[in-house]
Motif scaffolding. Structure first.
Motif, PDB file in Angstrom:
ATOM      1  N   ILE A 113      16.846  68.983  27.228  1.00 50.18           N
ATOM      2  CA  ILE A 113      18.227  69.395  27.458  1.00 50.18           C
ATOM      3  C   ILE A 113      18.956  69.496  26.139  1.00 50.18           C
ATOM      4  O   ILE A 113      19.838  70.484  25.946  1.00 50.18           O
ATOM      5  CB  ILE A 113      18.650  68.477  28.744  1.00 50.18           C
ATOM      6  CG1 ILE A 113      18.026  68.957  29.928  1.00 50.18           C
ATOM      7  CG2 ILE A 113      20.336  68.838  28.848  1.00 50.18           C
ATOM      8  CD1 ILE A 113      18.548  67.881  31.238  1.00 50.18           C
ATOM      9  N   VAL A 114      19.047  68.277  25.509  1.00 45.71           N
ATOM     10  CA  VAL A 114      19.900  68.171  24.117  1.00 45.71           C
ATOM     11  C   VAL A 114      19.231  69.117  23.386  1.00 45.71           C
ATOM     12  O   VAL A 114      20.422  69.773  22.514  1.00 45.71           O
ATOM     13  CB  VAL A 114      19.639  66.746  23.680  1.00 45.71           C
ATOM     14  CG1 VAL A 114      20.139  66.617  22.362  1.00 45.71           C
ATOM     15  CG2 VAL A 114      20.096  65.786  24.439  1.00 45.71           C
ATOM     16  N   SER A 119      22.281  72.329  17.482  1.00 44.49           N
ATOM     17  CA  SER A 119      22.845  71.016  17.213  1.00 44.49           C
ATOM     18  C   SER A 119      24.011  71.401  16.205  1.00 44.49           C
ATOM     19  O   SER A 119      25.015  70.673  16.449  1.00 44.49           O
ATOM     20  CB  SER A 119      21.637  70.516  16.261  1.00 44.49           C
ATOM     21  OG  SER A 119      20.532  70.178  16.791  1.00 44.49           O
ATOM     22  N   LEU A 120      24.315  72.110  15.472  1.00 47.18           N
ATOM     23  CA  LEU A 120      25.355  72.545  14.829  1.00 47.18           C
ATOM     24  C   LEU A 120      26.684  72.864  15.583  1.00 47.18           C
ATOM     25  O   LEU A 120      27.614  72.469  15.295  1.00 47.18           O
ATOM     26  CB  LEU A 120      25.260  73.575  13.818  1.00 47.18           C
ATOM     27  CG  LEU A 120      26.201  74.234  12.870  1.00 47.18           C
ATOM     28  CD1 LEU A 120      26.676  72.741  12.100  1.00 47.18           C
ATOM     29  CD2 LEU A 120      25.953  75.343  11.819  1.00 47.18           C
ATOM     30  N   VAL A 121      26.497  73.754  16.540  1.00 53.91           N
ATOM     31  CA  VAL A 121      27.711  74.166  17.611  1.00 53.91           C
ATOM     32  C   VAL A 121      27.776  72.651  18.113  1.00 53.91           C
ATOM     33  O   VAL A 121      29.289  72.252  18.195  1.00 53.91           O
ATOM     34  CB  VAL A 121      27.300  75.040  18.574  1.00 53.91           C
ATOM     35  CG1 VAL A 121      28.467  75.167  19.572  1.00 53.91           C
ATOM     36  CG2 VAL A 121      26.759  76.346  17.864  1.00 53.91           C
ATOM     37  N   LEU A 122      27.131  71.929  18.488  1.00 54.58           N
ATOM     38  CA  LEU A 122      27.534  70.437  19.221  1.00 54.58           C
ATOM     39  C   LEU A 122      28.132  69.836  18.230  1.00 54.58           C
ATOM     40  O   LEU A 122      29.230  68.952  18.470  1.00 54.58           O
ATOM     41  CB  LEU A 122      26.226  69.792  19.757  1.00 54.58           C
ATOM     42  CG  LEU A 122      25.688  70.430  20.901  1.00 54.58           C
ATOM     43  CD1 LEU A 122      24.626  69.593  21.561  1.00 54.58           C
ATOM     44  CD2 LEU A 122      26.728  70.468  22.119  1.00 54.58           C
ATOM     45  N   MET A 123      27.786  69.750  16.927  1.00 54.46           N
ATOM     46  CA  MET A 123      28.331  68.820  16.046  1.00 54.46           C
ATOM     47  C   MET A 123      29.767  69.271  15.407  1.00 54.46           C
ATOM     48  O   MET A 123      30.613  68.378  15.414  1.00 54.46           O
ATOM     49  CB  MET A 123      27.129  68.822  14.882  1.00 54.46           C
ATOM     50  CG  MET A 123      27.797  67.826  13.786  1.00 54.46           C
ATOM     51  SD  MET A 123      26.453  67.716  12.504  1.00 54.46           S
ATOM     52  CE  MET A 123      25.155  67.481  13.352  1.00 54.46           C
ATOM     53  N   ALA A 140      28.617  62.256  15.281  1.00 58.77           N
ATOM     54  CA  ALA A 140      28.295  63.589  15.637  1.00 58.77           C
ATOM     55  C   ALA A 140      26.787  63.819  15.575  1.00 58.77           C
ATOM     56  O   ALA A 140      25.972  64.421  16.102  1.00 58.77           O
ATOM     57  CB  ALA A 140      29.130  64.553  15.012  1.00 58.77           C
ATOM     58  N   THR A 141      26.254  63.390  14.339  1.00 54.33           N
ATOM     59  CA  THR A 141      24.924  63.559  13.764  1.00 54.33           C
ATOM     60  C   THR A 141      23.924  62.875  14.770  1.00 54.33           C
ATOM     61  O   THR A 141      22.996  63.537  15.283  1.00 54.33           O
ATOM     62  CB  THR A 141      24.645  63.371  12.496  1.00 54.33           C
ATOM     63  OG1 THR A 141      25.574  63.847  11.523  1.00 54.33           O
ATOM     64  CG2 THR A 141      23.444  63.503  11.937  1.00 54.33           C
ATOM     65  N   VAL A 142      24.169  61.816  15.010  1.00 54.66           N
ATOM     66  CA  VAL A 142      23.203  60.592  15.951  1.00 54.66           C
ATOM     67  C   VAL A 142      23.128  61.375  17.186  1.00 54.66           C
ATOM     68  O   VAL A 142      22.477  61.257  17.844  1.00 54.66           O
ATOM     69  CB  VAL A 142      23.850  59.507  15.669  1.00 54.66           C
ATOM     70  CG1 VAL A 142      23.085  58.522  16.704  1.00 54.66           C
ATOM     71  CG2 VAL A 142      23.746  58.718  14.437  1.00 54.66           C
ATOM     72  N   SER A 143      24.504  61.600  17.664  1.00 56.11           N
ATOM     73  CA  SER A 143      24.558  62.063  19.137  1.00 56.11           C
ATOM     74  C   SER A 143      23.771  63.453  19.459  1.00 56.11           C
ATOM     75  O   SER A 143      23.286  63.780  20.378  1.00 56.11           O
ATOM     76  CB  SER A 143      26.100  62.335  19.531  1.00 56.11           C
ATOM     77  OG  SER A 143      26.866  61.093  19.585  1.00 56.11           O
ATOM     78  N   THR A 144      23.774  64.375  18.359  1.00 60.38           N
ATOM     79  CA  THR A 144      23.078  65.659  18.763  1.00 60.38           C
ATOM     80  C   THR A 144      21.513  65.877  17.912  1.00 60.38           C
ATOM     81  O   THR A 144      21.020  66.775  18.348  1.00 60.38           O
ATOM     82  CB  THR A 144      23.947  66.817  17.843  1.00 60.38           C
ATOM     83  OG1 THR A 144      24.086  66.408  16.704  1.00 60.38           O
ATOM     84  CG2 THR A 144      25.498  66.923  18.601  1.00 60.38           C
ATOM     85  N   MET A 145      21.435  64.930  16.991  1.00 62.58           N
ATOM     86  CA  MET A 145      20.022  64.949  16.441  1.00 62.58           C
ATOM     87  C   MET A 145      19.005  63.959  17.056  1.00 62.58           C
ATOM     88  O   MET A 145      17.753  64.144  16.442  1.00 62.58           O
ATOM     89  CB  MET A 145      20.193  64.736  15.104  1.00 62.58           C
ATOM     90  CG  MET A 145      21.051  66.018  14.293  1.00 62.58           C
ATOM     91  SD  MET A 145      20.290  67.676  14.420  1.00 62.58           S
ATOM     92  CE  MET A 145      18.791  67.328  13.664  1.00 62.58           C
ATOM     93  N   TRP A 146      19.383  63.017  17.659  1.00 61.26           N
ATOM     94  CA  TRP A 146      18.334  61.868  17.924  1.00 61.26           C
ATOM     95  C   TRP A 146      17.152  62.285  18.798  1.00 61.26           C
ATOM     96  O   TRP A 146      15.792  61.874  18.811  1.00 61.26           O
ATOM     97  CB  TRP A 146      18.867  60.820  18.833  1.00 61.26           C
ATOM     98  CG  TRP A 146      19.480  61.329  20.264  1.00 61.26           C
ATOM     99  CD1 TRP A 146      20.600  61.937  20.732  1.00 61.26           C
ATOM    100  CD2 TRP A 146      18.538  61.343  21.435  1.00 61.26           C
ATOM    101  NE1 TRP A 146      20.623  62.183  22.105  1.00 61.26           N
ATOM    102  CE2 TRP A 146      19.439  61.970  22.515  1.00 61.26           C
ATOM    103  CE3 TRP A 146      17.272  60.871  21.731  1.00 61.26           C
ATOM    104  CZ2 TRP A 146      18.963  61.960  23.782  1.00 61.26           C
ATOM    105  CZ3 TRP A 146      16.855  60.919  23.132  1.00 61.26           C
ATOM    106  CH2 TRP A 146      17.613  61.587  23.990  1.00 61.26           C
ATOM    107  N   ALA A 147      17.208  63.307  19.647  1.00 64.56           N
ATOM    108  CA  ALA A 147      16.429  63.820  20.404  1.00 64.56           C
ATOM    109  C   ALA A 147      15.117  64.651  19.614  1.00 64.56           C
ATOM    110  O   ALA A 147      14.098  64.479  19.848  1.00 64.56           O
ATOM    111  CB  ALA A 147      16.741  65.095  21.364  1.00 64.56           C
TER     112      ALA A 147
END
Length: 274
Positions: A113-114, A119-123, A140-147
């Protein structure tokens, strides 16, 4: 592995570039000839001199000093953030692969889902909501890239889990903690180090891109992407103001990419031959 790295020209080239950028970051306060934030409108666009080795920018600030301090922002954000992401990914990915069952299926669904959203748009959305600054970029990076990191570790751990030595450890009565931290994770580190190295290069480009768009740091911050953004209006009259930070970004990203690719070839020669 040390000898293999020393005998690999690509790895040495990457390490040399990484060393240059690291020295810039660590010794910037000592090496910088001037205050990177000092504005002197009477000294705008000066040519290189003893006082200003690379000249001055549109606000009379020392270009060399700003480039040196820019390394602090690039490496000072990229390296710690990637280690945080690596720790989260290693913990979640390894745990999901080892536990299996519903936990693993739920983990994969959440990751998918993530990863389904760019990723760039979410960030950009998160930074726009949280505001500019270091904390916003890291969050923002951790929230969008951890997956992405967690799923890479999961794929490696799933393969490792099925190997004979893991089965033997289970039969021998080893605890789950010992199997995960004593057997699986140490064997994942070399492959994961490759992913982290190339990830640092990507994150340097990402931070510079955000700053270029005006979403990274506050105006006037001596960061390479922000320097590019400020200098674009003077590209035709003073192109070096664009060339210098662009070269710094290129060399920093190239160093980590070269080393990461060389490390992959050393650790997995069968992949390099494909």
């Amino acid at each position: 592995m040390g000898k293999a790295i020393l005998n690999n020209k690509q790895a040495l080239a990457g390490l040399a570039l990484i060393a240059i950028v690291s020295i810039m970051a660590v010794l910037a306060p000592v090496m910088a000839p001037n205050d990177p934030n000092k504005i002197d409108v009477m000294s705008r666009f000066l040519a290189p001199s003893a006082q200003y080795p690379l000249g001055t920018d549109q606000l009379g600030r020392c270009v060399l000093s700003r480039l040196l301090y820019g390394a602090i922002y690039s490496l000072g954000i990229a390296v710690p953030t990637l280690f945080v992401l690596g720790g989260i990914g290693a913990a979640l990915g390894t745990a999901a692969a080892y536990i299996g069952g519903r936990w693993e299926r739920g983990f994969l669904v959440v990751c998918d889902i993530v990863m389904a959203f760019p990723s760039l748009v979410l960030m950009l959305a998160l930074i726009g909501s949280l505001g500019q600054g270091l904390v916003s970029i890291v969050a923002a990076t951790v929230s969008t890239m951890w997956a992405w990191f967690a799923k890479v570790v999961w794929s490696y751990a799933s393969l490792e889990k099925g190997k004979d030595y893991i089965v033997a450890s289970c039969i021998a009565g080893c605890s789950g903690w010992r199997i995960v931290f004593g057997h699986i994770m140490p064997n994942l580190l070399p492959q994961f180090a490759v992913y982290l190295s190339t990830g640092i290069a990507g994150f340097i480009l990402m931070v510079s891109g955000l700053s270029f768009l005006g979403l990274g740091f506050e105006a006037g911050t001596p960061e390479w992407g922000a320097m590019l953004s400020e200098a674009k209006a003077h590209f035709f009259s003073h192109p070096t103001l664009v060339v210098y930070p662009g070269l710094c970004i290129l060399l920093a990203a190239a160093g980590f990419n070269l080393f990461g690719e060389a490390l992959r070839d050393i650790l997995s020669p069968e992949e390099a031959s494909e």
